[in-house]
Scaffold this active site. Structure first.
Site, PDB file in Angstrom:
ATOM      1  N   ILE A  55      54.281  76.458   5.077  1.00 11.38           N
ATOM      2  CA  ILE A  55      55.640  75.923   5.022  1.00 11.38           C
ATOM      3  C   ILE A  55      55.770  74.657   5.856  1.00 11.38           C
ATOM      4  O   ILE A  55      56.812  74.024   5.863  1.00 11.38           O
ATOM      5  CB  ILE A  55      56.695  76.951   5.486  1.00 11.38           C
ATOM      6  CG1 ILE A  55      56.329  77.530   6.850  1.00 11.38           C
ATOM      7  CG2 ILE A  55      56.884  78.028   4.463  1.00 11.38           C
ATOM      8  CD1 ILE A  55      57.464  78.329   7.482  1.00 11.38           C
ATOM      9  N   GLY A  56      54.758  74.315   6.573  1.00 11.19           N
ATOM     10  CA  GLY A  56      54.873  73.084   7.342  1.00 11.19           C
ATOM     11  C   GLY A  56      53.559  72.674   7.966  1.00 11.19           C
ATOM     12  O   GLY A  56      52.685  73.509   8.206  1.00 11.19           O
ATOM     13  N   GLY A 116      51.970  67.871  14.010  1.00  9.10           N
ATOM     14  CA  GLY A 116      50.981  67.554  15.023  1.00  9.10           C
ATOM     15  C   GLY A 116      50.444  68.813  15.671  1.00  9.10           C
ATOM     16  O   GLY A 116      49.272  68.900  16.032  1.00  9.10           O
ATOM     17  N   ILE A 165      49.361  74.006  11.607  1.00  9.12           N
ATOM     18  CA  ILE A 165      49.857  74.374  10.292  1.00  9.12           C
ATOM     19  C   ILE A 165      50.696  75.630  10.438  1.00  9.12           C
ATOM     20  O   ILE A 165      50.338  76.540  11.177  1.00  9.12           O
ATOM     21  CB  ILE A 165      48.674  74.650   9.345  1.00  9.12           C
ATOM     22  CG1 ILE A 165      47.785  73.407   9.290  1.00  9.12           C
ATOM     23  CG2 ILE A 165      49.160  75.028   7.959  1.00  9.12           C
ATOM     24  CD1 ILE A 165      46.556  73.598   8.442  1.00  9.12           C
ATOM     25  N   VAL A 166      51.807  75.676   9.711  1.00 15.17           N
ATOM     26  CA  VAL A 166      52.691  76.827   9.817  1.00 15.17           C
ATOM     27  C   VAL A 166      52.732  77.580   8.492  1.00 15.17           C
ATOM     28  O   VAL A 166      52.901  76.972   7.436  1.00 15.17           O
ATOM     29  CB  VAL A 166      54.118  76.381  10.201  1.00 15.17           C
ATOM     30  CG1 VAL A 166      54.969  77.598  10.486  1.00 15.17           C
ATOM     31  CG2 VAL A 166      54.087  75.463  11.394  1.00 15.17           C
ATOM     32  N   LYS A 206      51.866  80.040  13.368  1.00 19.47           N
ATOM     33  CA  LYS A 206      51.444  78.654  13.615  1.00 19.47           C
ATOM     34  C   LYS A 206      50.001  78.670  14.072  1.00 19.47           C
ATOM     35  O   LYS A 206      49.652  79.312  15.062  1.00 19.47           O
ATOM     36  CB  LYS A 206      52.337  78.037  14.681  1.00 19.47           C
ATOM     37  CG  LYS A 206      51.808  76.714  15.177  1.00 19.47           C
ATOM     38  CD  LYS A 206      52.859  75.937  15.929  1.00 19.47           C
ATOM     39  CE  LYS A 206      53.735  75.171  14.984  1.00 19.47           C
ATOM     40  NZ  LYS A 206      54.775  74.407  15.602  1.00 19.47           N
ATOM     41  N   ASP A 250      58.817  67.873  23.428  1.00 21.86           N
ATOM     42  CA  ASP A 250      58.814  67.380  22.059  1.00 21.86           C
ATOM     43  C   ASP A 250      60.108  67.787  21.360  1.00 21.86           C
ATOM     44  O   ASP A 250      60.094  68.422  20.317  1.00 21.86           O
ATOM     45  CB  ASP A 250      57.578  67.911  21.324  1.00 21.86           C
ATOM     46  CG  ASP A 250      57.301  67.135  20.035  1.00 21.86           C
ATOM     47  OD1 ASP A 250      57.975  66.108  19.812  1.00 21.86           O
ATOM     48  OD2 ASP A 250      56.433  67.556  19.259  1.00 21.86           O
TER      49      ASP A 250
END
Ligand SMILES: *[C@@H]1O[C@H](CO)[C@@H](O)[C@H](O)[C@H]1NC(C)=O
Ligand SMILES: *[C@@H]1O[C@H](CO)[C@@H](O)[C@H](O)[C@H]1NC(C)=O
Ligand SMILES: *[C@@H]1O[C@H](CO)[C@@H](O)[C@H](O)[C@H]1NC(C)=O
Ligand SMILES: *[C@@H]1O[C@H](CO)[C@@H](O)[C@H](O)[C@H]1NC(C)=O
Ligand SMILES: *[C@@H]1O[C@H](CO)[C@@H](O)[C@H](O)[C@H]1NC(C)=O
Ligand SMILES: *[C@@H]1O[C@H](CO)[C@@H](O)[C@H](O)[C@H]1NC(C)=O
Ligand SMILES: *[C@@H]1O[C@H](CO)[C@@H](O)[C@H](O)[C@H]1NC(C)=O
Ligand SMILES: *[C@@H]1O[C@H](CO)[C@@H](O)[C@H](O)[C@H]1NC(C)=O
Ligand SMILES: *[C@@H]1O[C@H](CO)[C@@H](O)[C@H](O)[C@H]1NC(C)=O
Ligand SMILES: *[C@@H]1O[C@H](CO)[C@@H](O)[C@H](O)[C@H]1NC(C)=O
Ligand SMILES: *[C@@H]1O[C@H](CO)[C@@H](O)[C@H](O)[C@H]1NC(C)=O
Ligand SMILES: *[C@@H]1O[C@H](CO)[C@@H](O)[C@H](O)[C@H]1NC(C)=O
Length: 850
Positions: free
Chosen positions: A641-642, A645, A648-649, A663, A760
């Site tokens: 889904i994403g 940086g 990967i999720v 994640k 962040d």
């Protein structure tokens, strides 16, 4: 068996269904129907077997009736129907630590003694009929979404011992009638929106041991009631951050069981009452950030048990009592920003427990005590901005626990203790504006490397010497033979020195070229020394400007408008830059090789791990209903889904029904598996706040780290604002999201331990759950990425362009202020409302990058 049968028969024939085990059975089945995704844990709750009720998970019976129902931390969703009143023999009821929403009403449970609904998202109010709960002893509603005035009815509960309504949105005043809760031992109302006076009637609660009413939004007019002097059993009193004014009542001196007194961050004025010296059991005394005046009363010398004494940010003057140094357990002493005069007690530290010392911004004079680090645990030593003279004690040179040292703006002379700037934990060293002389010693202890040092300010001293020796921890890349033989082992070491100020000293000889390889060094100042030779121009040097080297007449180079003279220059600089290109190329090559190797190893490990998950280890931070192999299973391409940086999720629904987001962290070398990393992850896992994404578990094997989070159905704020569905966020919702995200961030900065800087903050890291409630995500991670091995090759800056505070981009120094800056950008984004925020962000990026 026979009794069971008889009982069942009795129930079936006899009593009315609503007051029997059958009634309990139906109530529980109805309750279960309200849950959204039933957990396997509740699979024992079988609707076909009536006689098994008492063996159901979470259920305990007494005399054939359900007496205890404990559904805590089962990760249940949904709402709770008001069926409890038919469980009329219930003594204990806990729904804590789930995700229940909706209103809740409990009543008609005359046997109920303990009710725990904490850590859910119940809303509405708590105005129940408490007269039907007259046996209630424990009531815990902490951390929900109740938005109402405090329930008045509670004051009729004569047996109530424990009342926790903290972490909600209760508003209005604390009812005077709470003074009738004579059995009360714990009164916890902190973190609400309370206002008004603290009622003096609370002084009647003489059994009270623990009172916390402060923190967050409370605004109490007037001060602490004198009547609190009657609370003689009080052990813990926290009325901090409440805008309390007037003075500290001297009656508090009667509380001789008191161990913790937190009155910090109020508007308390006049002097500290000498009666506080009677509180001989006191362990923590925090009166900081008020407007207290006068001297520290001599009577406080009786507080021999003190571990923490914080009086900073007041207007106190006079001497620091010498006896403070003799408190045997003293760990934290923070008296900064006052007007203290005289000497620092010379025995300070001799107790062998001192950890944090901050006496900065006073008018102290004399020398630095000799034994500050006798404990070997001293972490923070801040004596900045005083009138201290003499030398820095030599034995601080092996105080390996030191993390932050700020001794600037004093009159210190002598030399810097040998080994001092190489201490392994050091993060910040400020010795500027003193009269320190001598040379910087070489690092004699090869095992001790200042790998964490991010700022070194030695400017404006009298230091001198051939300082080439100084950065001995920097790999000697310029030595060619090293490279041809083997890769210098130091290359894998992270160096995060961001700020180096050596200006206005007497350093001589040349500037080491190896400085150019310190990629995180964004500010360096070598001005006004006696440096000579060629100024290197490659690597990091290309970022520095001429003013960084001003006032070194013998230094030459094109940057300085002072070309080096012909015979030497034609050869050396060329060679140097040639060397450097080689070094750079090799550096890149090495990075590349490391990546390639990592990729290969990862690929291998994945093959292996899909065969057996035995090498995987899972650390769960709450009770979870999935296994490592189920988590691994979810990491397939279709579930992505994403990507970002950080990694990967993936998203998937576990067989148990729980939805999770996994994640997979990228760019982690083997170094990241050390205990430090694991410990930090554990810290993150233990954070629980309504506006922070919960980290459920952490899985790792030798190569890979997976973080398992609760799933946020509505994705990130970034997507919501700029994605396809962009415009549907109304003003009200935007406002709410801003507020909630701020709460989450505020919690990280101020209320969790240890405090966490997000690093962040951006709209893509603010996630929205199914109710569009904002949750801050990914906090603390940027730090690992910034420091962690391979990613160093790409960028030393953690954080996202466009959101980075300018000073962060320049100095790489982070503190909560850089988060606040980034949050400001998020706010702009929320206000700007447009679905394509491109233009304004484009401009912004230009600003910060320039
Ligand atoms: C019902 O539950 C009881 C107690 O747990 C058990 O002994 C019995 O075998 C169960 N009966 C059925 C039909 O499952
Ligand atoms: C309520 O339940 C939570 C979670 O299980 C627990 O941490 C807390 O101590 C309980 N409250 C009381 C007053 O026992
Ligand atoms: C308690 O019982 C009364 C009368 O039986 C009923 O009207 C009321 O709704 C019940 N309260 C709750 C909270 O169930
Ligand atoms: C919290 O309560 C408010 C007002 O009662 C409500 O609008 C909001 O949806 C609730 N939030 C959650 C997560 O239940
Ligand atoms: C409780 O305190 C108030 C004011 O402090 C006082 O007037 C009242 O008499 C007290 N009540 C009892 C029952 O002690
Ligand atoms: C409390 O302190 C005061 C002043 O310091 C003193 O006179 C008094 O005796 C002390 N009371 C007790 C109970 O120690
Ligand atoms: C210290 O004393 C000076 C002069 O009396 C005063 O101006 C200043 O505000 C005081 N500072 C603090 C922090 O109390
Ligand atoms: C520092 O070194 C001295 C002598 O070598 C030793 O006695 C002392 O315990 C050391 N202190 C610390 C904090 O390691
Ligand atoms: C440091 O200063 C003190 C007092 O000004 C003086 O006595 C001492 O000799 C100085 N030490 C050095 C090494 O200069
Ligand atoms: C280092 O010290 C100098 C001199 O006081 C000061 O101007 C400079 O701001 C300091 N640097 C940092 C990063 O604090
Ligand atoms: C370094 O310190 C000097 C004061 O000694 C200060 O003037 C200068 O601004 C500092 N340099 C930087 C880059 O902070
Ligand atoms: C540099 O300074 C050191 C110590 O002051 C001195 O020994 C050395 O001779 C100096 N070197 C030059 C080239 O002046």
């Amino acid at each position: 068996m026979v009794t069971f049968f008889v009982l069942t028969l009795f129930f079936l024939l006899g009593s009315s269904a609503s007051t029997s085990l059958i009634g309990d059975f139906h109530a529980l089945i109805t309750l279960k129907q309200g849950f959204e995704s039933p957990e396997p844990d509740l699979s024992t709750w079988s609707s076909s077997n009536l006689t098994s009720v008492c063996s159901w998970v979470g259920v305990k019976c007494f005399k054939g009736r359900v007496a205890s129902l404990d559904l805590s931390d089962m990760n249940l969703y949904g709402s709770v129907s008001s069926v409890f009143s038919s469980l009329d023999k219930l003594v204990e009821l806990s729904l804590a630590g789930n995700n229940f929403i909706g209103e809740i009403k409990i009543g008609n449970l005359s046997s109920l003694r303990s009710l725990n609904i904490s850590n859910n998202q119940f809303y509405g109010g708590l105005d129940w009929d408490y007269s039907s709960l007259k046996d209630l002893e424990v009531f815990d509603a902490y951390n929900n979404n109740f938005t109402a005035s405090l329930p008045l009815g509670i004051s009729s509960l004569k047996k109530l011992r424990h009342l926790d309504l903290g972490g909600n949105y209760f508003f209005g005043e604390i009812p005077e009638s709470y003074g009738n809760l004579i059995a009360l031992e714990y009164l916890l109302l902190m973190g609400n929106d309370l206002k008004g006076k603290i009622p003096s009637e609370l002084g009647n609660l003489t059994n009270l041991k623990h009172i916390r009413v402060g923190v967050l939004q409370c605004v109490f007019e007037g001060g602490i009631p004198r009547e609190f002097g009657k609370l003689v059993n009080l052990v813990h009193m926290d009325i901090s951050k409440c805008e309390l004014d007037s003075s500290i009542p001297r009656e508090l001196g009667n509380l001789n069981s008191l161990e913790t007194l937190y009155l910090h961050t109020n508007l308390l004025s006049s002097s500290i009452p000498k009666q506080l010296g009677n509180l001989t059991s006191l362990v923590n005394l925090d009166l900081s950030n008020n407007a207290l005046t006068g001297e520290v009363p001599y009577e406080l010398v009786s507080l021999k048990q003190l571990k923490l004494l914080n009086l900073f940010m007041n207007q106190l003057h006079g001497y620091i009592p010498d006896v403070v140094a003799d408190f045997p357990n003293l760990e934290t002493l923070q008296l900064w920003m006052n007007n203290f005069t005289g000497m620092i007690p010379k025995n300070l530290g001799q107790n062998g427990n001192l950890q944090d010392l901050d006496l900065s911004s006073n008018k102290l004079t004399g020398t630095i005590p000799q034994n500050l680090c006798a404990s070997g645990h001293l972490r923070i030593l801040i004596l900045l901005k005083n009138f201290l003279f003499g030398s820095i004690p030599e034995n601080l040179g092996n105080c390996s626990s030191l993390v932050r040292v700020r001794l600037g703006q004093n009159y210190l002379n002598g030399s810097i203790p040998s080994g001092f700037i190489y201490l392994p934990q050091l993060n910040l060293v400020e010795l500027q504006d003193n009269y320190l002389a001598g040379t910087l010693s070489e690092n004699v202890d090869a095992t001790s490397k200042p790998d964490k040092l991010s700022e070194l300010n030695l400017s404006n001293n009298l230091l001198s010497g051939n300082w080439k020796l100084f950065p001995s921890h920097i790999p000697r890349l310029e030595q060619k033979h090293h490279l041809s033989n083997s890769i210098p082992p130091e290359i894998s070491k992270t160096r995060i020195l961001n700020y180096l100020n050596l200006s206005r000293n007497h350093f001589n000889e040349t500037i080491p070229k190896s400085i150019g390889s310190m990629k995180s060094l964004t500010i360096a100042d070598f001005s006004f020394n006696d440096l000579s030779g060629n100024l290197p121009e490659t690597g990091q040097f290309s970022f520095f400007n001429a003013s960084s080297f001003a006032g070194n007449p013998q230094l030459c180079g094109s940057l300085l408008n002072n070309p080096c003279n012909v015979p030497t220059t034609t050869k050396t600089p060329k060679k140097a830059s040639g060397d450097f290109k080689l070094v750079f190329a090799l550096g890149l090559l090495i990075c590349f090789l490391v990546f390639a190797a990592a990729a290969i190893i990862k690929a291998k490990s994945f093959k292996k791990s899909s065969g057996s998950s035995s090498s995987w280890k899972m650390t769960a931070f709450k009770k979870v209903e999935f296994t490592v192999s189920e988590v691994l299973e979810c990491m397939k391409n279709g579930n992505v889904i994403g990507r970002g940086g950080a990694g990967i999720v993936y998203h998937d629904k576990m067989p148990s029904g729980t939805e999770i987001a996994v994640k997979k962290l990228l760019g982690f070398g083997p170094n990241s598996h050390d205990h430090g990393f694991q410990a930090e992850i554990r810290t993150l896992g233990n954070i629980r706040h309504r506006n922070i994404v919960r980290l459920l578990a952490f899985c790792s094997n030798k190569e890979t780290n997976l973080l398992v989070y609760e799933y946020m159905r509505n994705g990130s704020l970034g997507e919501a604002l700029h994605g396809k569905k962009g415009s549907f966020l109304g003003w009200h919702l935007r406002y709410k999201i801003a507020l909630e995200a701020a709460r989450g961030l505020c919690y990280l900065h101020h209320d969790c331990s240890p405090l966490i800087v997000h690093r962040d903050v951006k709209s893509n890291n603010i996630l929205l759950n199914s109710n569009f409630e904002a949750h801050v995500a990914d906090f603390g991670l940027a730090k690992f990425l910034g420091d962690g091995g391979a990613s160093q090759c790409m960028s030393a800056v953690a954080g996202s362009y466009g959101y980075i505070a300018p000073e962060y981009a320049y100095t790489l120094r982070v503190d909560e202020k850089s988060d606040v800056y980034s949050f400001g950008v998020v706010l702009l984004e929320l206000i700007h409302r447009a679905t394509s925020g491109g233009r304004i962000w484009g401009r912004h990026r230009y600003c910060t990058m320039d």
